[in-house]
Design a protein around this motif. Structure first.
Motif, short mmCIF file in Angstrom:
data_model
loop_
_atom_site.label_atom_id
_atom_site.label_comp_id
_atom_site.label_asym_id
_atom_site.label_seq_id
_atom_site.Cartn_x
_atom_site.Cartn_y
_atom_site.Cartn_z
N CYS A 102 -28.91 5.65 1.52
CA CYS A 102 -30.48 5.64 1.44
C CYS A 102 -30.90 7.13 1.49
O CYS A 102 -31.96 7.08 0.42
CB CYS A 102 -31.09 4.68 2.73
SG CYS A 102 -30.37 3.09 2.49
N GLU A 142 -32.49 -2.81 3.36
CA GLU A 142 -32.69 -1.26 3.41
C GLU A 142 -32.59 -0.75 2.15
O GLU A 142 -33.66 -0.12 1.57
CB GLU A 142 -31.40 -0.50 4.12
CG GLU A 142 -31.84 -0.31 5.61
CD GLU A 142 -33.01 0.25 5.96
OE1 GLU A 142 -32.98 1.41 5.80
OE2 GLU A 142 -33.89 -0.16 6.25
N ARG A 145 -35.81 -1.48 0.54
CA ARG A 145 -37.22 -1.01 0.83
C ARG A 145 -37.05 0.62 0.21
O ARG A 145 -38.08 1.01 -0.21
CB ARG A 145 -36.82 -0.68 2.56
CG ARG A 145 -38.11 0.05 3.14
CD ARG A 145 -37.69 0.34 4.64
NE ARG A 145 -36.66 1.30 4.81
CZ ARG A 145 -36.59 2.54 4.72
NH1 ARG A 145 -37.76 3.38 4.47
NH2 ARG A 145 -35.40 3.43 4.78
N LYS A 148 -38.00 0.16 -3.67
CA LYS A 148 -39.40 -0.29 -4.15
C LYS A 148 -40.39 0.87 -3.65
O LYS A 148 -41.28 1.21 -4.55
CB LYS A 148 -40.04 -1.62 -3.01
CG LYS A 148 -39.17 -2.74 -3.25
CD LYS A 148 -39.53 -3.52 -4.34
CE LYS A 148 -38.54 -4.82 -4.44
NZ LYS A 148 -38.53 -5.45 -5.64
N GLN A 149 -39.89 1.63 -2.67
CA GLN A 149 -40.89 2.58 -2.44
C GLN A 149 -40.79 3.78 -3.38
O GLN A 149 -42.00 4.35 -3.92
CB GLN A 149 -40.06 3.24 -1.24
CG GLN A 149 -40.99 4.29 -0.61
CD GLN A 149 -40.25 4.99 0.85
OE1 GLN A 149 -39.53 4.17 1.44
NE2 GLN A 149 -40.35 6.34 1.11
#
Ligand code: TYD
Ligand code: MG
Length: 397
Positions: A102, A142, A145, A148-149
């Motif tokens: 991430c 995760e 998240r 999409k961000q």
């Protein structure tokens, strides 16, 4: 707020450069979306995703390949096999720690990334082993998240269980925007990719690929190949099938042999077993072809899987042809295989299926016809009579 007042997001799509894959996705990858590609080991998931990234990289997009399964050197070996040299320009990270993955995504901010595979990522904050329900759920959430961000289109590679379902929690399928299923058998040439869920397109499209030495190649003339390979022996017919919105001619084969076993064997490949059971029952009850003392083997040639009701008649005719030892042929001289389609009802009637005109059109394109179908035969008996009459005429000619 009414729906009409909500600002519409026009999403532009990224072309993967693999036409068939774009079609299955509904016109390309949507930025910020999660696409899960499931399939058996060795079917070509890593190959297909590498090819897509290579094309995107060549088209000037920022890409990233995250491998939690193979080392960077192994991925390089695969990339070297692929046609063109764009694959060697894909940035690659071999990493299994979810936190690192991430953080890398946030730092690199690619437009498209592949995570191969979601089951091998590991979140240090959770205790379970990689691939466990909790781990997969956490990893997907995760990744989603971050995706999409930043607006990253993510291709998640997923494992499947022995019976072909996606491994891990069901929630995985709920979370992602699109689920693609890679099917076919490793040792066969043809593989199909179909969408089983798609928030941005239809779930009807199917792509046919062939695995070659230099990667997966789209098969655009699948019907032509299957027809050319059809055997014209007893037990073989050509099904005019619909794979999504596309007609596809495939050969359905059957073998009927005296059984030594009670109950006799039913070996099915490429079809639903329950469909086969139903068709055998209808054949026995409504066409006088009892197979209670016979082993029955049925197969869709080429490793294709057919999941539509239109296959019933092809199955019935193939089994009847095998049981009687009579080859079924179309046309006057018997040089072309018999083409057919139609659903069987429990009372022995033939039922109409979707898109008869397109199926007939495809058969005509390859010189197959007249086609045995619900439009010309109201019942299974009528269809059998028509097919065997044509076979007799061919022998006489
Ligand atoms: P792979 O994509 O690694 O499958 P998956 O990720 O679904 O497990 O590759 C599948 C097989 O295809 C592998 O056994 C090697 C073979 N292959 C080819 O025949 N030609 C090729 O160009 C490549 C890259 C692989
Ligand atoms: Mg792989």
């Amino acid at each position: 707020m009414t729906l009409g007042a909500v600002a519409a997001e026009g999403h532009h799509r990224l072309s993967t450069g693999v036409g068939e894959l774009d079609a299955v996705l509904g016109g390309g990858l949507v930025p910020g979306s999660l696409v899960l590609i499931g399939g058996a080991p060795g079917i070509g998931k890593s190959t297909l995703t590498t090819m897509a990234l290579a094309n995107l990289e060549a088209a000037g997009h920022r890409t990233l390949y995250i491998s939690a399964e193979e080392s960077a050197a192994q991925i390089r070996l695969r990339a070297e096999r692929l046609a063109g040299d764009a694959a060697l320009r894909i940035p690659v990270v071999a990493e299994t720690a979810l936190e690192v993955v991430c953080a890398t995504l946030e730092a690199v901010r690619p437009e498209v990334c592949v995570i191969d595979s979601i089951q091998t990522l590991h979140a240090a904050s959770l205790s379970g082993a990689p691939g466990s329900v909790g781990q997969v759920r956490e990893a997907t959430a995760e990744v989603m998240r971050v995706a999409k961000q930043i607006g990253i289109a993510v291709l998640l590679v997923g494992h499947v269980t022995k019976d072909g379902a996606l491994a891990g929690p069901r929630v995985l399928e709920h979370l992602v925007d699109c689920v693609l299923q890679f099917e076919g058998e490793r040792e066969r040439t043809y593989r199909t990719v179909r969408a089983v869920k798609n928030r941005f397109g239809s779930t009807n499209e199917v792509a046919v690929f062939e695995m070659r030495d230099d990667g997966l190649v789209e098969v655009l003339d699948a019907s032509a190949r299957f027809v050319a390979e059809a055997t014209r022996a007893p037990g073989s017919v050509v099904l005019c099938s619909m794979e999504g919105s596309r007609p596809l001619l495939v050969e359905v084969q059957a073998l009927v042999a005296r059984s030594e076993l009670v109950p006799p064997r039913r070996v099915v490949s490429g079809l639903d077993r329950n469909r086969v059971a139903l068709v055998l029952a209808v054949l026995g009850r409504h066409a006088g072809i009892g197979l209670g003392a016979s082993d029955v083997f049925v197969n869709v040639v080429g490793g294709v899987r057919v999941e539509e009701p239109g296959v019933d008649l092809a199955l019935a005719l193939a089994v009847a042809s095998a049981a009687r030892g009579v080859p079924l042929t179309g046309g006057g001289t018997g040089s072309v295989p018999l083409a057919c389609f139609g659903e069987l009802g429990l009372t022995g009637e033939l039922r109409t299926v979707a898109h008869p005109d397109r199926r007939l059109g495809e058969a005509a394109k390859f010189g197959l016809g007249p086609v045995v179908e619900p439009g010309s035969c109201p019942t299974l008996r009528a269809a059998l009579d028509a097919a065997f009459a044509r076979a007799r005429a061919a022998v006489a000619a």
